[in-house]
Scaffold this motif. Structure first.
Motif, mmCIF file in Angstrom:
data_model
loop_
_atom_site.group_PDB
_atom_site.id
_atom_site.type_symbol
_atom_site.label_atom_id
_atom_site.label_comp_id
_atom_site.label_asym_id
_atom_site.label_seq_id
_atom_site.Cartn_x
_atom_site.Cartn_y
_atom_site.Cartn_z
ATOM 1 N N ASP A 1 2.922 1.896 -13.323
ATOM 2 C CA ASP A 1 4.372 1.835 -13.158
ATOM 3 C C ASP A 1 4.915 3.081 -12.465
ATOM 4 O OD1 ASP A 1 4.448 -0.640 -14.335
ATOM 5 O OD2 ASP A 1 4.964 0.116 -16.332
ATOM 6 N N MET A 2 4.250 4.225 -12.684
ATOM 7 C CA MET A 2 4.680 5.457 -12.030
ATOM 8 C C MET A 2 4.265 5.479 -10.559
ATOM 9 S SD MET A 2 3.816 8.314 -14.928
ATOM 10 C CE MET A 2 4.260 9.638 -13.794
ATOM 11 N N ALA A 3 3.075 4.954 -10.268
ATOM 12 C CA ALA A 3 2.548 5.009 -8.904
ATOM 13 C C ALA A 3 3.166 3.971 -7.986
ATOM 14 C CB ALA A 3 1.036 4.825 -8.929
ATOM 15 N N ARG A 4 3.595 2.828 -8.545
ATOM 16 C CA ARG A 4 4.035 1.705 -7.717
ATOM 17 C C ARG A 4 5.150 2.068 -6.724
ATOM 18 N NH1 ARG A 4 3.333 -3.749 -8.058
ATOM 19 N NH2 ARG A 4 2.239 -3.501 -10.050
ATOM 20 N N PRO A 5 6.249 2.769 -7.128
ATOM 21 C CA PRO A 5 7.301 3.084 -6.146
ATOM 22 C C PRO A 5 6.796 3.930 -4.982
ATOM 23 C CG PRO A 5 8.083 3.463 -8.390
ATOM 24 C CD PRO A 5 6.608 3.233 -8.483
ATOM 25 N N PHE A 6 5.902 4.869 -5.276
ATOM 26 C CA PHE A 6 5.382 5.735 -4.213
ATOM 27 C C PHE A 6 4.484 4.956 -3.255
ATOM 28 C CE2 PHE A 6 6.265 8.539 -7.819
ATOM 29 C CZ PHE A 6 7.079 9.486 -7.218
ATOM 30 N N VAL A 7 3.631 4.073 -3.825
ATOM 31 C CA VAL A 7 2.746 3.274 -2.985
ATOM 32 C C VAL A 7 3.548 2.292 -2.138
ATOM 33 C CG1 VAL A 7 0.862 1.596 -2.994
ATOM 34 C CG2 VAL A 7 0.800 3.545 -4.562
ATOM 35 N N THR A 8 4.576 1.685 -2.744
ATOM 36 C CA THR A 8 5.438 0.769 -1.997
ATOM 37 C C THR A 8 6.137 1.482 -0.856
ATOM 38 O OG1 THR A 8 5.807 -0.589 -3.975
ATOM 39 C CG2 THR A 8 7.396 -0.815 -2.181
ATOM 40 N N PHE A 9 6.630 2.700 -1.125
ATOM 41 C CA PHE A 9 7.282 3.493 -0.084
ATOM 42 C C PHE A 9 6.302 3.816 1.039
ATOM 43 C CE2 PHE A 9 8.505 7.755 1.558
ATOM 44 C CZ PHE A 9 9.694 7.386 2.166
ATOM 45 N N TYR A 10 5.078 4.182 0.661
ATOM 46 C CA TYR A 10 4.051 4.486 1.659
ATOM 47 C C TYR A 10 3.760 3.273 2.540
ATOM 48 C CZ TYR A 10 -0.709 4.516 3.413
ATOM 49 O OH TYR A 10 -1.805 4.359 4.203
ATOM 50 N N LEU A 11 3.604 2.101 1.929
ATOM 51 C CA LEU A 11 3.320 0.894 2.692
ATOM 52 C C LEU A 11 4.492 0.549 3.622
ATOM 53 C CD1 LEU A 11 1.601 -1.235 -0.092
ATOM 54 C CD2 LEU A 11 0.500 -0.229 1.910
ATOM 55 N N SER A 12 5.716 0.804 3.157
ATOM 56 C CA SER A 12 6.879 0.597 4.028
ATOM 57 C C SER A 12 6.802 1.505 5.253
ATOM 58 C CB SER A 12 8.178 0.885 3.264
ATOM 59 O OG SER A 12 8.304 0.039 2.146
ATOM 60 N N LEU A 13 6.409 2.759 5.033
ATOM 61 C CA LEU A 13 6.249 3.689 6.154
ATOM 62 C C LEU A 13 5.174 3.195 7.124
ATOM 63 C CD1 LEU A 13 6.437 7.226 4.493
ATOM 64 C CD2 LEU A 13 8.192 6.050 5.841
ATOM 65 N N MET A 14 4.094 2.619 6.587
ATOM 66 C CA MET A 14 3.048 2.074 7.447
ATOM 67 C C MET A 14 3.601 0.937 8.306
ATOM 68 S SD MET A 14 0.072 3.580 7.302
ATOM 69 C CE MET A 14 1.115 5.047 7.440
ATOM 70 N N GLY A 15 4.457 0.103 7.703
ATOM 71 C CA GLY A 15 5.080 -0.972 8.474
ATOM 72 C C GLY A 15 5.937 -0.432 9.601
ATOM 73 N N VAL A 16 6.731 0.611 9.300
ATOM 74 C CA VAL A 16 7.568 1.245 10.327
ATOM 75 C C VAL A 16 6.702 1.864 11.418
ATOM 76 C CG1 VAL A 16 9.208 3.116 10.763
ATOM 77 C CG2 VAL A 16 9.467 1.676 8.731
ATOM 78 N N PHE A 17 5.606 2.511 10.995
ATOM 79 C CA PHE A 17 4.715 3.170 11.944
ATOM 80 C C PHE A 17 4.076 2.162 12.901
ATOM 81 C CE2 PHE A 17 0.484 5.168 12.890
ATOM 82 C CZ PHE A 17 0.976 6.204 13.670
ATOM 83 N N ILE A 18 3.644 1.029 12.363
ATOM 84 C CA ILE A 18 3.030 -0.005 13.206
ATOM 85 C C ILE A 18 4.065 -0.557 14.195
ATOM 86 C CG2 ILE A 18 2.017 -2.333 13.183
ATOM 87 C CD1 ILE A 18 0.645 -1.526 10.538
#
Length: 258
Positions: A98-115
Motif C-alpha cells: 500500500d505504501m509502494a503503490r502510489p510511487f510505482v503508479t507515478f513512475y509508470l505514468s512518467l514512463m508513459g509520458v516519456f514514451i
C-alpha cells in the motif's frame, strides 16, 4: 483461473510484440495491467520478471542468431544493470504494498509520458553513445526496472537510441542484457522470499495463472517481433503504448483516490 490465464496470455502476447519492435514496454505494460487488477507492486514486479526469464531468453536467442549484439556495449551495460536491478528488488520487497503503490503508479505514468515524448521527438541521426554514461545508465535502468516492475528498455533503449545509437544494435544488445538482468532480479526476489525479507510473498501463489499467461503469450510472440519491426510503423505504436500506460496508471490513481 482459466480466464485469468487467457487474459494475461493476450496481454503477454501483445506486450511482447511491442517490446520486440521497440525494445521496450513488455515489463511496463504487464506490470501496469497487473497493478490495475489489484496485484501488489512487489508481486507484480516478481511476476513480470518470472515471465521475462522465458521471453527474454527467446528474444536474446533471436538477436544472437541475427548478430544484432554490440558486445562492447553488452559488457558495459550488463554488470551495471544487474547491480541496479538487485538493489531495486531488495528495496521493493522491504516496502509494504500500500505504501509502494502510489510511487510505482507515478513512475509508470512518467514512463508513459516519456514514451509519448520519444514518439513526438522521433529518432535523431546515428551517433556513437558516450561510453562514460553507459554504466550509470545501466544501473539506473536496472533499478527502476526492478522497483517499478518494468522500464529497462524504456529507460536504456530510448536513451541510447535518443543519443544517436544505431537502433538495430541498441535494441538487440539491450534485449540480450535484459535476460541476465531478469534472472538476477528473479533470484533477488527468491532470496527475499527465502530470507523472510519479503513479508507479502504469499500473494505470489494466488497469481500463478496470471504469470503463466504472461509467459505463454510472451514466448509465442517473441519469434514474431522481426515481422512487427518490418511492417508496423514505430511512432504510431509508441503513441499507442504511451497512451495505454497513462490510461491504466490514471485508472489506478482514480481507484486509490476513490
Amino acid at each position: 483461473m482459466g480466464g485469468d490465464f487467457l487474459l494475461f496470455a493476450v496481454v503477454g502476447f501483445l506486450a511482447q510484440l511491442v517490446d520486440g519492435a521497440l525494445g521496450m514496454a513488455y515489463g511496463v505494460v504487464s506490470a501496469t495491467v497487473l497493478l490495475s487488477v489489484g496485484v501488489s507492486p512487489a508481486t507484480a514486479s516478481a511476476s513480470v520478471h518470472a515471465a521475462e526469464v522465458f521471453t527474454t531468453a527467446a528474444s536474446a536467442t533471436s538477436h544472437l542468431a541475427n548478430r544484432n549484439i554490440d558486445w562492447k556495449l553488452f559488457w558495459l551495460l550488463a554488470p551495471a544493470g544487474i547491480v541496479g536491478g538487485v538493489a531495486g528488488a531488495y528495496l521493493l520487497t522491504g516496502v509494504e504494498g500500500d505504501m509502494a503503490r502510489p510511487f510505482v503508479t507515478f513512475y509508470l505514468s512518467l514512463m508513459g509520458v516519456f514514451i509519448l515524448y520519444r514518439a513526438f521527438k522521433g529518432v535523431p541521426p546515428h551517433l556513437e553513445p558516450n561510453a562514460k554514461l553507459i554504466a550509470p545508465l545501466g544501473m539506473a535502468g536496472g533499478f527502476v526496472d526492478a522497483a517499478g516492475g518494468g522500464g529497462w528498455g524504456s529507460v536504456v533503449s530510448s536513451t541510447l537510441v535518443g543519443s544517436g545509437g544505431q537502433p538495430r544494435y541498441v535494441i538487440g544488445t539491450v534485449n540480450t542484457v535484459e535476460f541476465f538482468l531478469t534472472v538476477s532480479v528473479s533470484a533477488a526476489f527468491l532470496f527475499a522470499l527465502a530470507s523472510g525479507h519479503w513479508s507479502e510473498a504469499n500473494d505470489l501463489a494466488s497469481h500463478a495463472w496470471s504469470v503463466g499467461g504472461l509467459i505463454a503469450g510472451g514466448v509465442l510472440a517473441a519469434p514474431l517481433a522481426g515481422i512487427v519491426v518490418r511492417r508496423v510503423p514505430t511512432r504510431p505504436m509508441m503513441f499507442a503504448v504511451g497512451l495505454l500506460i497513462m490510461a491504466l496508471a490514471g485508472f489506478q490513481t482514480w481507484e486509490a483516490l476513490g
